[in-house]
Scaffold this motif. Structure first.
Motif, PDB file in Angstrom:
ATOM      1  N   LEU A 187       0.831  -1.215   0.000  1.00 47.37           N
ATOM      2  CA  LEU A 187       0.000   0.000   0.000  1.00 47.37           C
ATOM      3  C   LEU A 187       0.863   1.261   0.000  1.00 47.37           C
ATOM      4  N   LYS A 188       1.988   1.222   0.711  1.00 42.86           N
ATOM      5  CA  LYS A 188       2.913   2.365   0.714  1.00 42.86           C
ATOM      6  C   LYS A 188       3.492   2.597  -0.683  1.00 42.86           C
ATOM      7  N   VAL A 189       3.840   1.500  -1.357  1.00 45.93           N
ATOM      8  CA  VAL A 189       4.390   1.597  -2.716  1.00 45.93           C
ATOM      9  C   VAL A 189       3.348   2.194  -3.657  1.00 45.93           C
ATOM     10  N   ALA A 190       2.115   1.705  -3.575  1.00 44.06           N
ATOM     11  CA  ALA A 190       1.043   2.213  -4.439  1.00 44.06           C
ATOM     12  C   ALA A 190       0.833   3.705  -4.226  1.00 44.06           C
ATOM     13  N   GLN A 191       0.813   4.134  -2.967  1.00 43.48           N
ATOM     14  CA  GLN A 191       0.627   5.553  -2.655  1.00 43.48           C
ATOM     15  C   GLN A 191       1.780   6.390  -3.208  1.00 43.48           C
ATOM     16  N   LEU A 192       3.003   5.899  -3.059  1.00 40.34           N
ATOM     17  CA  LEU A 192       4.163   6.645  -3.533  1.00 40.34           C
ATOM     18  C   LEU A 192       4.181   6.761  -5.055  1.00 40.34           C
ATOM     19  N   ILE A 193       3.790   5.703  -5.746  1.00 41.97           N
ATOM     20  CA  ILE A 193       3.728   5.749  -7.211  1.00 41.97           C
ATOM     21  C   ILE A 193       2.660   6.742  -7.656  1.00 41.97           C
ATOM     22  N   ASP A 194       1.519   6.754  -6.979  1.00 44.09           N
ATOM     23  CA  ASP A 194       0.480   7.743  -7.289  1.00 44.09           C
ATOM     24  C   ASP A 194       1.013   9.163  -7.095  1.00 44.09           C
TER      25      ASP A 194
ATOM     26  N   ALA B 207       4.201  10.087  -7.316  1.00 41.47           N
ATOM     27  CA  ALA B 207       5.182  10.348  -8.379  1.00 41.47           C
ATOM     28  C   ALA B 207       4.484  10.752  -9.669  1.00 41.47           C
ATOM     29  N   ILE B 208       3.348  10.123  -9.953  1.00 41.11           N
ATOM     30  CA  ILE B 208       2.586  10.468 -11.155  1.00 41.11           C
ATOM     31  C   ILE B 208       1.968  11.864 -11.011  1.00 41.11           C
ATOM     32  N   ALA B 209       1.379  12.133  -9.856  1.00 39.93           N
ATOM     33  CA  ALA B 209       0.705  13.419  -9.639  1.00 39.93           C
ATOM     34  C   ALA B 209       1.678  14.593  -9.660  1.00 39.93           C
ATOM     35  N   THR B 210       2.864  14.411  -9.066  1.00 41.35           N
ATOM     36  CA  THR B 210       3.812  15.516  -8.953  1.00 41.35           C
ATOM     37  C   THR B 210       4.822  15.555 -10.093  1.00 41.35           C
ATOM     38  N   LYS B 211       4.936  14.452 -10.834  1.00 41.72           N
ATOM     39  CA  LYS B 211       5.946  14.307 -11.894  1.00 41.72           C
ATOM     40  C   LYS B 211       7.367  14.466 -11.351  1.00 41.72           C
ATOM     41  N   GLU B 212       7.517  14.155 -10.060  1.00 40.67           N
ATOM     42  CA  GLU B 212       8.822  14.217  -9.405  1.00 40.67           C
ATOM     43  C   GLU B 212       9.220  12.829  -8.939  1.00 40.67           C
TER      44      GLU B 212
ATOM     45  N   GLU C  14      11.709 -19.068  11.742  1.00 37.13           N
ATOM     46  CA  GLU C  14      12.858 -18.334  12.257  1.00 37.13           C
ATOM     47  C   GLU C  14      13.383 -17.384  11.184  1.00 37.13           C
ATOM     48  N   VAL C  15      13.725 -16.179  11.585  1.00 36.57           N
ATOM     49  CA  VAL C  15      14.276 -15.195  10.652  1.00 36.57           C
ATOM     50  C   VAL C  15      15.681 -15.627  10.260  1.00 36.57           C
ATOM     51  N   VAL C  16      15.920 -15.686   8.940  1.00 35.66           N
ATOM     52  CA  VAL C  16      17.261 -16.007   8.443  1.00 35.66           C
ATOM     53  C   VAL C  16      17.943 -14.773   7.862  1.00 35.66           C
ATOM     54  N   ALA C  17      17.142 -13.816   7.367  1.00 35.88           N
ATOM     55  CA  ALA C  17      17.736 -12.607   6.777  1.00 35.88           C
ATOM     56  C   ALA C  17      16.716 -11.475   6.771  1.00 35.88           C
ATOM     57  N   GLU C  18      17.226 -10.260   6.834  1.00 33.82           N
ATOM     58  CA  GLU C  18      16.396  -9.056   6.732  1.00 33.82           C
ATOM     59  C   GLU C  18      17.010  -8.167   5.657  1.00 33.82           C
ATOM     60  N   PHE C  19      16.169  -7.696   4.760  1.00 34.99           N
ATOM     61  CA  PHE C  19      16.633  -6.821   3.683  1.00 34.99           C
ATOM     62  C   PHE C  19      15.844  -5.524   3.703  1.00 34.99           C
ATOM     63  N   HIS C  20      16.525  -4.437   3.402  1.00 38.18           N
ATOM     64  CA  HIS C  20      15.899  -3.138   3.189  1.00 38.18           C
ATOM     65  C   HIS C  20      16.321  -2.684   1.792  1.00 38.18           C
ATOM     66  N   ILE C  21      15.353  -2.604   0.899  1.00 35.44           N
ATOM     67  CA  ILE C  21      15.628  -2.286  -0.499  1.00 35.44           C
ATOM     68  C   ILE C  21      14.994  -0.936  -0.831  1.00 35.44           C
ATOM     69  N   THR C  22      15.811  -0.029  -1.333  1.00 37.87           N
ATOM     70  CA  THR C  22      15.330   1.313  -1.677  1.00 37.87           C
ATOM     71  C   THR C  22      14.995   1.363  -3.157  1.00 37.87           C
ATOM     72  N   TRP C  23      13.756   1.737  -3.428  1.00 43.67           N
ATOM     73  CA  TRP C  23      13.243   1.874  -4.795  1.00 43.67           C
ATOM     74  C   TRP C  23      13.055   3.346  -5.118  1.00 43.67           C
ATOM     75  N   SER C  24      13.302   3.698  -6.363  1.00 40.66           N
ATOM     76  CA  SER C  24      13.059   5.049  -6.865  1.00 40.66           C
ATOM     77  C   SER C  24      12.034   4.961  -7.989  1.00 40.66           C
ATOM     78  N   PHE C  25      11.082   5.892  -8.007  1.00 41.36           N
ATOM     79  CA  PHE C  25      10.038   5.936  -9.032  1.00 41.36           C
ATOM     80  C   PHE C  25       9.978   7.325  -9.626  1.00 41.36           C
ATOM     81  N   LYS C  26       9.742   7.364 -10.941  1.00 40.46           N
ATOM     82  CA  LYS C  26       9.569   8.647 -11.611  1.00 40.46           C
ATOM     83  C   LYS C  26       8.609   8.474 -12.776  1.00 40.46           C
ATOM     84  N   SER C  27       7.638   9.370 -12.840  1.00 47.71           N
ATOM     85  CA  SER C  27       6.683   9.376 -13.939  1.00 47.71           C
ATOM     86  C   SER C  27       7.390   9.847 -15.207  1.00 47.71           C
ATOM     87  N   LYS C  28       7.124   9.155 -16.309  1.00 42.94           N
ATOM     88  CA  LYS C  28       7.774   9.540 -17.589  1.00 42.94           C
ATOM     89  C   LYS C  28       6.989  10.620 -18.294  1.00 42.94           C
TER      90      LYS C  28
END
Length: 160
Positions: A116-123, A125-130, A146-160
């Motif tokens: 849901l956070k990703v969907a909101q952020l993409i919306d 990016a489209i609205a602001t074109k930033e 049991e937890v074997v690994a934790e990942f934090h992945i940073t995504w960047s989005f930009k409206s074309k």
């Protein structure tokens, strides 16, 4: 929220279509054996089983295979939210942090709950074109939960 997400979900959860997609676009994921365990607008689970093709010399899953599964668990959200979107949105991984907690053996599930956070952020990016960025978390667990690994992945989005 992309109204085409259900159509994307139907394609990505079809085993033959997803296998073909991996073979053509992500051959390393095909060879490593990544599978979609679950996907909806909020949560994605990617499954990968430790085996000969994806092991390291220490008889556990190679870290790069874990990173690939974690990235896919966070990346299916943006792919689904940009599927057949107008205007199109470009996306790119711009950062990755990982912590390995325990040997990854057996069936490992990488779960991300940031849809849901990703969907909101993409919306946005489209609205602001930033350009917009988000850090998504993926937790890898073994068959015992049991937890074997934790990942934090940073995504960047930009409206074309």
């Amino acid at each position: 929220m992309n109204p085409q997400f259900p159509a994307f979900r139907k394609i990505i959860t079809h085993p033959v279509r997803f296998a073909f997609f991996k073979l053509i676009k992500l051959p390393a994921a095909f060879i490593a054996g990544l599978k979609v365990g679950y996907i909806d607008e909020q949560k994605t689970v990617i499954l990968v089983k430790h085996g000969w093709l994806n092991q390291n010399p220490f008889k556990s899953m190679y870290f790069a295979v874990q990173a690939m599964a974690a990235e896919m668990s966070t990346g299916l959200f943006p792919v689904g939210q940009t599927y057949k979107r107008n205007p199109p949105v470009s996306m790119l991984v711009v950062g990755l942090e990982a912590r390995f907690v325990k040997k990854a053996t057996g069936l490992i599930s990488f779960t991300c709950n940031d849809g849901l956070k990703v969907a909101q952020l993409i919306d946005e990016a489209i609205a602001t074109k930033e350009s917009r960025t988000i850090v998504c978390q993926s937790i890898g667990t073994n068959e015992n939960g049991e937890v074997v690994a934790e990942f934090h992945i940073t995504w960047s989005f930009k409206s074309k």
